[in-house]
Design an enzyme around this catalytic site. Sequence first.
Site, mmCIF file in Angstrom:
data_model
loop_
_atom_site.group_PDB
_atom_site.id
_atom_site.type_symbol
_atom_site.label_atom_id
_atom_site.label_comp_id
_atom_site.label_asym_id
_atom_site.label_seq_id
_atom_site.Cartn_x
_atom_site.Cartn_y
_atom_site.Cartn_z
ATOM 1 N N SER A 185 28.399 127.713 15.048
ATOM 2 C CA SER A 185 27.043 127.974 14.566
ATOM 3 C C SER A 185 26.648 129.433 14.696
ATOM 4 C CB SER A 185 26.025 127.102 15.311
ATOM 5 O OG SER A 185 26.034 127.376 16.693
ATOM 6 N N ASP A 199 16.338 128.058 23.207
ATOM 7 C CA ASP A 199 17.639 128.459 22.671
ATOM 8 C C ASP A 199 17.943 129.856 23.197
ATOM 9 O OD1 ASP A 199 19.853 129.279 21.272
ATOM 10 O OD2 ASP A 199 19.048 128.878 19.283
ATOM 11 N N HIS A 205 21.787 131.444 20.514
ATOM 12 C CA HIS A 205 21.686 132.090 19.207
ATOM 13 C C HIS A 205 20.750 133.298 19.291
ATOM 14 C CE1 HIS A 205 22.898 127.918 18.184
ATOM 15 N NE2 HIS A 205 23.671 128.569 17.333
#
Length: 411
Positions: free
Chosen positions: A149, A399, A402
Amino acid sequence: MSITHNQIHHQRKLMPCVVYTLIPLALLHYYTSISPVSYIQTVHKRLQSTATSDSTSPVQGQVAKVKNQPLCDYSDGRWVQTKVEPLYNGTSCETIKWAQNCMVNGRPDTGYLYWQWQPKDNQCPAPVFDASVFLGIIKNKHIAFIGDSLARNQLESLICLLSTTSKPELVYQGGDDLKFRRWVFHEYNATVSVFWSPFLVKGIQLDESKGINHNTLYLDTPNEKWATELDMIDIVVFSNGHWFVQKAIYYGEGNQMLGCNFAQEINCTDYNIFDAFRKVLRTSLKEVTKRFYKSDKTVVVATFTLAHFEGEWKFGTCLKTEPNKEGDAEMPHLENEMRKLAIEEVARAVKDVKEMNGWLRIEALDVTKLTFLRPDGHPGPYMFPNPFANGIKEGVPNDCVHWCMPGPIDT
């Protein structure tokens, strides 16, 4: 090499679908048909007409110094403040995944946007990204990001940067959560794509909703999703790593079981994750080497990068608003070892190409320190719109893997 209990605890904080971090896209010029010196000089000429008075920028007034030093090490350095505005924002680029669109999701601070990477070697300043120059470099070429990802995070960053000059057409999308996509910049006949392949090799992914409680990996067999497309690709960017801390069973040549990782419910020999990661990189690099050792193609392997959870995964936080300084924290063992493995396997592949009298370019893009110093660049709670609109809540997911867009990933 063994892993301690604390290291295993650290590894298990990472979620299956939240993986890997940053690759400095602007440095891909280092591996294509234009030299670093030419790129920097070209960018400098462009900047002269729009130069600012920002004295903190490592680019201003230093570009000429690279004339006698074409080989630069961008991997070691520090982040310095800058007044240069991001090239795009949360509304000007349609490609940003909502979970990384920190500005639109209400992140109140903007200081994380105004830092620029300054290599330790002041003879090699990092150039400001110039979309038109980059598109000229990849004219008639196809760049493919292959991995997890964060490969997608990287791909979306590049598309946003290039879209400031030329609008691309999305010509293909497939797979759950848009895991396979391809854009074309028709003006340059340049293609940029992403291939979902978190292990790079053939495998079955853990999916507890389907009763699959561990990953199954065939370490000697490349994933056909990307391997069958190689003939179409000129620049390959491999980026993976974090998925290797999950429960897994490993198979080798002839589908012989090699062992397992963290799968206590299965009666099998422990197999070290570092050995598995090394074997995956070796398999992937062998695949491109045997097919393209006499081609004018480029393969880039990004080194392992850092997550910055303070506390447990998901409900831990990453609330810092400035980069780390040298000495603020110690590089974790896992990330450091994975970085070393990537560099070693690239060196091995380069040697193999040389022994075959080939000219395929294979490079390690060492971004471990660069990302280690940026705990402020993640979405944190702003992976969702306005997470504190109704007051401070307990248990807001974060998160810390990322990267916000725009943000450090655009480096």
